[in-house]
Each structure stands twice: as C-alpha cells, then as structure tokens.
Design a protein around this motif. Structure first.
Motif, PDB file in Angstrom:
ATOM      1  N   MET A   1       0.750  -1.032   0.050  1.00 29.80           N
ATOM      2  CA  MET A   1       0.019   0.128   0.019  1.00 29.80           C
ATOM      3  C   MET A   1       0.874   1.332  -0.029  1.00 29.80           C
ATOM      4  SD  MET A   1      -2.829   1.404   2.684  1.00 29.80           S
ATOM      5  CE  MET A   1      -3.854  -0.186   2.552  1.00 29.80           C
ATOM      6  N   LEU A   2       0.743   2.133  -1.052  1.00 29.92           N
ATOM      7  CA  LEU A   2       1.428   3.266  -0.952  1.00 29.92           C
ATOM      8  C   LEU A   2       0.420   4.491  -0.151  1.00 29.92           C
ATOM      9  CD1 LEU A   2       2.213   3.433  -4.782  1.00 29.92           C
ATOM     10  CD2 LEU A   2       3.635   3.023  -2.960  1.00 29.92           C
ATOM     11  N   GLN A   3       1.072   5.470   0.744  1.00 35.85           N
ATOM     12  CA  GLN A   3       0.573   6.282   1.288  1.00 35.85           C
ATOM     13  C   GLN A   3       0.886   7.642   0.943  1.00 35.85           C
ATOM     14  OE1 GLN A   3       0.266   5.383   5.433  1.00 35.85           O
ATOM     15  NE2 GLN A   3      -0.737   3.404   5.174  1.00 35.85           N
ATOM     16  N   PHE A   4       0.020   8.856   1.131  1.00 41.82           N
ATOM     17  CA  PHE A   4       0.493  10.212   0.636  1.00 41.82           C
ATOM     18  C   PHE A   4      -0.200  11.113   1.626  1.00 41.82           C
ATOM     19  CE2 PHE A   4       0.339   7.543  -2.953  1.00 41.82           C
ATOM     20  CZ  PHE A   4       1.661   7.542  -3.783  1.00 41.82           C
ATOM     21  N   THR A   5       0.561  12.267   1.723  1.00 41.79           N
ATOM     22  CA  THR A   5      -0.226  13.422   2.399  1.00 41.79           C
ATOM     23  C   THR A   5      -0.498  14.218   1.016  1.00 41.79           C
ATOM     24  OG1 THR A   5       1.986  14.662   2.432  1.00 41.79           O
ATOM     25  CG2 THR A   5       1.057  13.283   4.277  1.00 41.79           C
ATOM     26  N   ALA A  15     -12.135  14.865  -1.845  1.00 37.78           N
ATOM     27  CA  ALA A  15     -11.751  13.157  -1.896  1.00 37.78           C
ATOM     28  C   ALA A  15     -12.547  12.379  -2.945  1.00 37.78           C
ATOM     29  CB  ALA A  15     -12.129  12.611  -0.496  1.00 37.78           C
ATOM     30  N   ASN A  16     -13.571  12.985  -3.184  1.00 34.34           N
ATOM     31  CA  ASN A  16     -14.330  12.309  -4.335  1.00 34.34           C
ATOM     32  C   ASN A  16     -13.353  12.705  -5.854  1.00 34.34           C
ATOM     33  OD1 ASN A  16     -16.239  11.224  -3.156  1.00 34.34           O
ATOM     34  ND2 ASN A  16     -17.718  12.776  -3.212  1.00 34.34           N
ATOM     35  N   ALA A  17     -13.017  13.757  -5.961  1.00 38.16           N
ATOM     36  CA  ALA A  17     -12.495  14.128  -7.059  1.00 38.16           C
ATOM     37  C   ALA A  17     -11.094  13.632  -7.278  1.00 38.16           C
ATOM     38  CB  ALA A  17     -11.980  15.922  -7.092  1.00 38.16           C
ATOM     39  N   ILE A  18     -10.490  13.132  -6.048  1.00 34.55           N
ATOM     40  CA  ILE A  18      -9.185  12.480  -6.159  1.00 34.55           C
ATOM     41  C   ILE A  18      -9.564  11.068  -6.611  1.00 34.55           C
ATOM     42  CG2 ILE A  18      -7.425  11.606  -4.459  1.00 34.55           C
ATOM     43  CD1 ILE A  18      -7.400  14.323  -3.228  1.00 34.55           C
ATOM     44  N   ARG A  19     -10.485  10.293  -5.852  1.00 35.41           N
ATOM     45  CA  ARG A  19     -10.764   9.255  -6.168  1.00 35.41           C
ATOM     46  C   ARG A  19     -11.110   8.772  -7.822  1.00 35.41           C
ATOM     47  NH1 ARG A  19     -14.239   9.759  -1.769  1.00 35.41           N
ATOM     48  NH2 ARG A  19     -13.409   8.637   0.147  1.00 35.41           N
ATOM     49  N   LYS A  20     -11.843   9.834  -8.188  1.00 30.83           N
ATOM     50  CA  LYS A  20     -12.373   9.701  -9.611  1.00 30.83           C
ATOM     51  C   LYS A  20     -11.210   9.695 -10.475  1.00 30.83           C
ATOM     52  CE  LYS A  20     -15.429  11.907 -12.891  1.00 30.83           C
ATOM     53  NZ  LYS A  20     -16.323  13.199 -13.461  1.00 30.83           N
ATOM     54  N   GLN A  32      -8.253   4.900  -0.428  1.00 36.12           N
ATOM     55  CA  GLN A  32      -8.887   5.197   0.683  1.00 36.12           C
ATOM     56  C   GLN A  32      -8.374   6.713   0.837  1.00 36.12           C
ATOM     57  OE1 GLN A  32      -7.081   2.618   3.583  1.00 36.12           O
ATOM     58  NE2 GLN A  32      -8.887   0.986   3.379  1.00 36.12           N
ATOM     59  N   ALA A  33      -9.369   7.688   1.041  1.00 31.10           N
ATOM     60  CA  ALA A  33      -9.084   9.051   1.116  1.00 31.10           C
ATOM     61  C   ALA A  33      -9.546   9.471   2.722  1.00 31.10           C
ATOM     62  CB  ALA A  33      -9.678  10.032  -0.058  1.00 31.10           C
ATOM     63  N   ASP A  37      -7.403  14.134   7.963  1.00 34.65           N
ATOM     64  CA  ASP A  37      -6.116  13.907   8.101  1.00 34.65           C
ATOM     65  C   ASP A  37      -5.126  14.573   6.798  1.00 34.65           C
ATOM     66  OD1 ASP A  37      -6.496  13.023  10.700  1.00 34.65           O
ATOM     67  OD2 ASP A  37      -6.593  11.047  10.229  1.00 34.65           O
ATOM     68  N   ARG A  38      -5.938  14.426   5.740  1.00 33.88           N
ATOM     69  CA  ARG A  38      -5.370  14.850   4.447  1.00 33.88           C
ATOM     70  C   ARG A  38      -4.311  13.874   3.807  1.00 33.88           C
ATOM     71  NH1 ARG A  38      -5.590  20.119   6.984  1.00 33.88           N
ATOM     72  NH2 ARG A  38      -7.260  21.289   5.749  1.00 33.88           N
ATOM     73  N   ARG A  39      -4.678  12.427   4.163  1.00 30.99           N
ATOM     74  CA  ARG A  39      -3.935  11.448   3.825  1.00 30.99           C
ATOM     75  C   ARG A  39      -4.589  10.448   2.764  1.00 30.99           C
ATOM     76  NH1 ARG A  39       0.359   9.685   7.433  1.00 30.99           N
ATOM     77  NH2 ARG A  39       0.620  11.375   8.887  1.00 30.99           N
TER      78      ARG A  39
END
Length: 66
Positions: A1-5, A15-20, A32-33, A37-39
């Motif tokens: 799993m890759l994680q980002f800030t 979050a929806n725009a990022i998922r899309k 998972q957005a 926590d902006r993660r």
C-alpha cells in the motif's frame, strides 16, 4: 500500500475528485481518502510517481509517506 499526504484535500468533494482521478489509472485496486487527516492510501500495481502526476493533473499536490 502506498500512502501520501495531500494538503489540498480538505473535504469530501476533494476526496471524491481524487478518487475519480485515480480510478482511471490502470492497476489501482483500492483508494482510501481521509480528508480530515489529508492522507491518501492507494493499493495496486502502480508506482508512487504515477499517482503524484495524476493528482497534480487533477490540481492536488501529493507527497509520498515513507
């Protein structure tokens, strides 16, 4: 799993725009957005650089968490 800030992910709409945006990337199997926590966590056969570029194209800065 890759994680980002993702500092610009401040609400559910973000979050929806990022998922899309990420849903269009081949190889990603789960997203998972977490706006409070902006993660962001991404699973799949894809590199962090591609995720960072995809989010930049969508207007969001992302930094991988080591």
């Amino acid at each position: 799993m890759l994680q980002f800030t993702v500092p610009g992910m401040t609400c559910g709409g973000c979050a929806n725009a990022i998922r899309k945006s990420l849903a269009a990337v081949p190889g990603i199997t789960a997203i998972q957005a977490d706006p409070p926590d902006r993660r962001l966590a991404v699973e799949g056969d894809v590199g962090a650089d591609l995720i960072v570029r995809t989010l930049a194209d969508a207007g969001y800065d992302a930094t991988p968490i080591a």
